[in-house]
Design a protein around this motif. Structure first.
Motif, PDB file in Angstrom:
ATOM      1  N   TYR A  65       1.655 -19.247 130.355  1.00 38.51           N
ATOM      2  CA  TYR A  65       1.785 -18.002 131.166  1.00 38.51           C
ATOM      3  C   TYR A  65       2.895 -16.931 130.098  1.00 38.51           C
ATOM      4  N   PHE A  66       2.784 -17.555 128.925  1.00 37.91           N
ATOM      5  CA  PHE A  66       4.241 -15.893 128.930  1.00 37.91           C
ATOM      6  C   PHE A  66       3.421 -15.763 127.427  1.00 37.91           C
ATOM      7  N   ARG A  67       3.268 -14.229 127.328  1.00 37.78           N
ATOM      8  CA  ARG A  67       2.640 -13.205 126.230  1.00 37.78           C
ATOM      9  C   ARG A  67       3.600 -12.422 125.837  1.00 37.78           C
ATOM     10  N   LYS A  68       3.569 -11.826 124.921  1.00 42.27           N
ATOM     11  CA  LYS A  68       4.234 -11.179 123.786  1.00 42.27           C
ATOM     12  C   LYS A  68       3.697  -9.555 125.586  1.00 42.27           C
ATOM     13  N   GLY A  69       5.304  -8.964 125.586  1.00 41.34           N
ATOM     14  CA  GLY A  69       5.675  -7.827 126.233  1.00 41.34           C
ATOM     15  C   GLY A  69       6.646  -8.702 127.407  1.00 41.34           C
ATOM     16  N   THR A  70       5.362  -9.837 128.164  1.00 40.51           N
ATOM     17  CA  THR A  70       6.241 -10.317 129.699  1.00 40.51           C
ATOM     18  C   THR A  70       7.605  -9.864 128.984  1.00 40.51           C
ATOM     19  N   LYS A  71       8.247  -9.696 130.398  1.00 37.76           N
ATOM     20  CA  LYS A  71       9.365  -9.726 131.156  1.00 37.76           C
ATOM     21  C   LYS A  71       9.563 -10.778 131.754  1.00 37.76           C
ATOM     22  N   ILE A  72      10.778 -12.165 131.009  1.00 34.27           N
ATOM     23  CA  ILE A  72      11.076 -13.138 131.366  1.00 34.27           C
ATOM     24  C   ILE A  72      12.694 -12.823 131.358  1.00 34.27           C
ATOM     25  N   ALA A  73      13.083 -13.910 132.622  1.00 33.03           N
ATOM     26  CA  ALA A  73      14.616 -14.682 132.846  1.00 33.03           C
ATOM     27  C   ALA A  73      14.672 -16.006 132.460  1.00 33.03           C
ATOM     28  N   ILE A  74      16.316 -15.695 131.618  1.00 34.01           N
ATOM     29  CA  ILE A  74      15.609 -17.907 132.063  1.00 34.01           C
ATOM     30  C   ILE A  74      17.030 -17.356 132.152  1.00 34.01           C
ATOM     31  N   THR A  75      17.568 -19.392 131.744  1.00 34.89           N
ATOM     32  CA  THR A  75      19.533 -19.327 131.832  1.00 34.89           C
ATOM     33  C   THR A  75      19.572 -21.032 130.912  1.00 34.89           C
ATOM     34  N   GLY A  76      20.161 -21.158 130.529  1.00 31.97           N
ATOM     35  CA  GLY A  76      20.129 -22.149 129.397  1.00 31.97           C
ATOM     36  C   GLY A  76      21.445 -22.354 128.887  1.00 31.97           C
ATOM     37  N   ARG A  77      21.429 -23.068 127.741  1.00 29.96           N
ATOM     38  CA  ARG A  77      23.079 -22.808 126.794  1.00 29.96           C
ATOM     39  C   ARG A  77      22.250 -23.314 125.159  1.00 29.96           C
ATOM     40  N   ILE A  78      23.602 -22.640 124.910  1.00 31.99           N
ATOM     41  CA  ILE A  78      23.483 -21.892 123.108  1.00 31.99           C
ATOM     42  C   ILE A  78      23.707 -23.081 122.677  1.00 31.99           C
ATOM     43  N   GLN A  79      22.610 -23.091 121.555  1.00 33.72           N
ATOM     44  CA  GLN A  79      23.268 -24.411 120.670  1.00 33.72           C
ATOM     45  C   GLN A  79      22.842 -24.399 119.246  1.00 33.72           C
ATOM     46  N   THR A  80      23.839 -24.905 118.817  1.00 37.32           N
ATOM     47  CA  THR A  80      24.307 -24.362 116.643  1.00 37.32           C
ATOM     48  C   THR A  80      23.564 -25.801 116.440  1.00 37.32           C
ATOM     49  N   GLY A  81      23.155 -25.019 115.101  1.00 36.03           N
ATOM     50  CA  GLY A  81      22.476 -26.155 113.668  1.00 36.03           C
ATOM     51  C   GLY A  81      22.722 -25.703 112.816  1.00 36.03           C
ATOM     52  N   SER A  82      22.229 -27.341 111.912  1.00 37.71           N
ATOM     53  CA  SER A  82      22.101 -26.561 110.286  1.00 37.71           C
ATOM     54  C   SER A  82      21.410 -27.430 109.589  1.00 37.71           C
ATOM     55  N   TYR A  83      20.447 -26.640 108.574  1.00 34.68           N
ATOM     56  CA  TYR A  83      19.768 -27.021 107.682  1.00 34.68           C
ATOM     57  C   TYR A  83      19.362 -26.703 105.967  1.00 34.68           C
ATOM     58  N   THR A  84      19.537 -27.935 105.259  1.00 32.95           N
ATOM     59  CA  THR A  84      18.946 -27.322 104.262  1.00 32.95           C
ATOM     60  C   THR A  84      17.434 -27.078 103.589  1.00 32.95           C
ATOM     61  N   ASN A  85      17.700 -25.790 102.868  1.00 30.11           N
ATOM     62  CA  ASN A  85      16.013 -25.163 102.787  1.00 30.11           C
ATOM     63  C   ASN A  85      15.325 -25.249 101.115  1.00 30.11           C
ATOM     64  N   ARG A  86      14.141 -25.257 101.195  1.00 32.31           N
ATOM     65  CA  ARG A  86      14.337 -25.616  99.605  1.00 32.31           C
ATOM     66  C   ARG A  86      14.476 -25.545  98.876  1.00 32.31           C
ATOM     67  N   ASP A  87      15.144 -24.187  98.713  1.00 27.34           N
ATOM     68  CA  ASP A  87      16.318 -23.767  98.009  1.00 27.34           C
ATOM     69  C   ASP A  87      17.731 -24.320  97.909  1.00 27.34           C
ATOM     70  N   GLY A  88      17.305 -25.195  98.916  1.00 31.02           N
ATOM     71  CA  GLY A  88      18.736 -26.215  98.617  1.00 31.02           C
ATOM     72  C   GLY A  88      20.153 -25.131  99.122  1.00 31.02           C
ATOM     73  N   VAL A  89      20.131 -24.079  99.792  1.00 32.39           N
ATOM     74  CA  VAL A  89      20.355 -23.485 100.949  1.00 32.39           C
ATOM     75  C   VAL A  89      20.453 -24.356 102.200  1.00 32.39           C
ATOM     76  N   LYS A  90      21.930 -24.050 102.379  1.00 34.33           N
ATOM     77  CA  LYS A  90      22.455 -24.596 103.953  1.00 34.33           C
ATOM     78  C   LYS A  90      22.403 -23.050 104.470  1.00 34.33           C
ATOM     79  N   VAL A  91      21.622 -23.841 105.762  1.00 31.93           N
ATOM     80  CA  VAL A  91      21.257 -22.441 106.738  1.00 31.93           C
ATOM     81  C   VAL A  91      21.765 -22.574 108.322  1.00 31.93           C
ATOM     82  N   TYR A  92      22.173 -21.719 108.732  1.00 34.19           N
ATOM     83  CA  TYR A  92      23.202 -22.279 110.087  1.00 34.19           C
ATOM     84  C   TYR A  92      21.087 -21.400 111.266  1.00 34.19           C
TER      85      TYR A  92
END
Length: 147
Positions: A65-92
């Motif tokens: 149902y969702f498309r570009k430009g659709t106005k929506i309201a959400i509730t949720g929670r913030i989640q943080t994480g990290s990974y190491t990319n192909r260049d060996g740099v840690k991305v948050y």
């Protein structure tokens, strides 16, 4: 308490993938453009672009149902994480994990502006019956999310 409430417009169609395995799960990712209430120091940016991820039925709903430009309201929670990319740099990373999502305006509230949609592939608009109720065209009732 980790609780987020946002309202904004999708910057593009949701990107949906399905997990591997016997019980595959939909994983929908989308970005919300959320207007800022105040403009500080005459910044030109008046919106924040917030990454969101919806799992399972919420992900399937977003895909359907969702498309570009659709106005929506959400509730949720913030989640943080990290990974190491192909260049060996840690991305948050920081995402909002969607717990609830809903449309924030009616389909017809943008009358005169189709937000870049051509209308192709949509069901015909229901016509009024004159008694305040809408007639739903045959065959569309299977597509409604609240049967």
């Amino acid at each position: 308490m980790n609780k987020v409430i946002l309202m904004g417009r999708l910057t593009r169609d949701p990107e949906v993938r399905y997990s591997q395995g016997e019980n595959s799960t939909a994983i929908a990712r989308y970005t919300l453009a959320v207007d800022r209430r105040f403009n500080r120091n005459n910044d030109e940016q008046t919106a924040d672009f917030i990454g969101c991820v919806a799992f399972g039925r919420a992900g399937e709903f977003a895909e359907k149902y969702f498309r570009k430009g659709t106005k929506i309201a959400i509730t949720g929670r913030i989640q943080t994480g990290s990974y190491t990319n192909r260049d060996g740099v840690k991305v948050y990373t920081t995402d909002v994990v969607v717990e609830e999502q809903e449309f924030a305006e009616s389909k017809n509230s943008n009358a005169g502006s189709d937000n870049g949609f051509s209308g192709a592939g949509r069901a015909p608009e229901p016509s009024g019956a004159g008694d305040g109720f809408m007639n739903i065209p045959d065959g569309i009732d299977e597509e409604l999310p609240f049967n």
